[in-house]
Design an enzyme around this catalytic site. Structure first.
Site, short mmCIF file in Angstrom:
data_model
loop_
_atom_site.label_atom_id
_atom_site.label_comp_id
_atom_site.label_asym_id
_atom_site.label_seq_id
_atom_site.Cartn_x
_atom_site.Cartn_y
_atom_site.Cartn_z
N ARG A 56 0.02 -10.90 -0.54
CA ARG A 56 1.30 -11.38 -1.07
C ARG A 56 1.94 -12.44 -0.16
NH1 ARG A 56 5.55 -9.54 -4.74
NH2 ARG A 56 7.59 -9.60 -3.76
N ILE A 82 9.46 -14.53 -7.05
CA ILE A 82 8.29 -13.68 -7.17
C ILE A 82 8.85 -12.27 -7.31
CG2 ILE A 82 8.09 -13.63 -4.63
CD1 ILE A 82 5.15 -13.20 -4.81
N SER A 83 8.39 -11.52 -8.32
CA SER A 83 8.96 -10.21 -8.61
C SER A 83 8.74 -9.23 -7.46
CB SER A 83 8.35 -9.63 -9.88
OG SER A 83 8.49 -10.53 -10.96
N GLN A 84 9.59 -8.21 -7.43
CA GLN A 84 9.48 -7.11 -6.47
C GLN A 84 8.10 -6.43 -6.65
OE1 GLN A 84 12.00 -4.03 -7.86
NE2 GLN A 84 12.18 -2.99 -5.88
N PRO A 85 7.46 -6.02 -5.55
CA PRO A 85 6.14 -5.39 -5.68
C PRO A 85 6.12 -4.24 -6.70
CG PRO A 85 6.62 -5.79 -3.37
CD PRO A 85 7.85 -6.17 -4.13
#
Ligand code: SAH
Length: 238
Positions: A56, A82-85
């Site tokens: 990431r 970028i979205s949260q994991p």
């Protein structure tokens, strides 16, 4: 992840200042998978393995690499995130991928989610409206060896008819409604996952095609950046 930084810095004041190594990042990924994903109910072992594998920190701006494994979305430039994991993993799990699927992603952004999906499916087509993001994303995925992903520039609310139908479609930006072209490009038995709501708050919905029937189920509450396009929100000032 500050506890990790502290433990790697034990008894060595200089270590604290040094840039993280690949080994440090790998360790952070392990902690991310355990604490942010497994502990919060992600069960799909293939999705967990993909999250453990994709670097990431390569998908965020260099100055944010140290925060890449934090429990939150991060800015990637051009007003996008970028979205949260957890959200990436929850979406991957909800798509119920077995490895044979053709996947369509709308909103390539950094390419992170496409990279995760590429490890879970046969082929990923991802569409991005912002040319600069798309070009950077394409270069990054190539450099990192995710060669079953194709990055396209265009309005993803129209889907990507060329390679349709898809067994799985995922929209990573917030839609006011389900864009009709996406439903039309969904294969029999296919799953469409998308955040539907206002620009401020949405509900992640999973839409399944079973013959003539369309079955919709609400999953998590969420907040994504807006989907801008013909079947999304209108561009600002336009
Ligand atoms: N999945 C991405 C995060 C995406 S953020 C990642 O892993 O990094 C949402 C993205 O959707 C933004 O890059 C935005 O430019 C893009 N987007 C917005 N409207 C779009 C549209 N109509 N078609 C394609 N992409 C769109």
């Amino acid at each position: 992840m500050s506890d990790l930084q502290d433990s790697s810095a034990e008894g060595n004041g200089f270590r604290r200042l040094a840039a993280p190594t690949e080994g440090d990042y790998a360790l952070r990924r392990e902690v991310m998978v355990e604490r942010q994903l497994r502990k919060r109910g992600i069960r799909d072992e293939r999705a967990l393995a993909a999250m453990l594998s994709v670097p990431r920190h390569e998908f965020v701006p260099p100055e944010s690499a140290g925060e890449a494994y934090d429990d939150r979305p991060l800015a990637i430039g051009h007003g996008q995130t970028i979205s949260q994991p957890f959200m990436v993993a929850a979406m991957a799990e909800a798509l119920k991928l077995s490895g044979s699927e053709r996947v369509l992603e709308i909103g390539a952004g950094s390419g992170y989610q496409a990279a995760v999906l590429s490890l879970l499916a046969r082929q990923v087509q991802t569409v991005e409206t912002q040319e600069e993001l798309a070009l950077a994303c394409r270069e990054r995925l190539q450099r990192l060896g995710y060669d079953n992903v194709r990055v396209h520039i265009g309005d993803g609310t129209l889907g990507w008819a060329d390679q349709a139908p898809y067994e799985a479609i995922v929209v990573t930006a917030a839609a006011p409604d389900i864009p009709p072209p996406l439903l039309a490009q969904l294969a029999e038995g296919g799953r469409l996952l998308l955040p539907v709501g206002t620009t401020e708050a949405q509900q992640l919905q999973r839409v399944e095609r079973r013959g003539a029937e369309i079955v919709t189920r609400a999953l998590h509450n969420c907040r994504f950046v807006p989907l801008i396009g013909q079947y999304g929100w209108k561009p600002r000032g336009g």
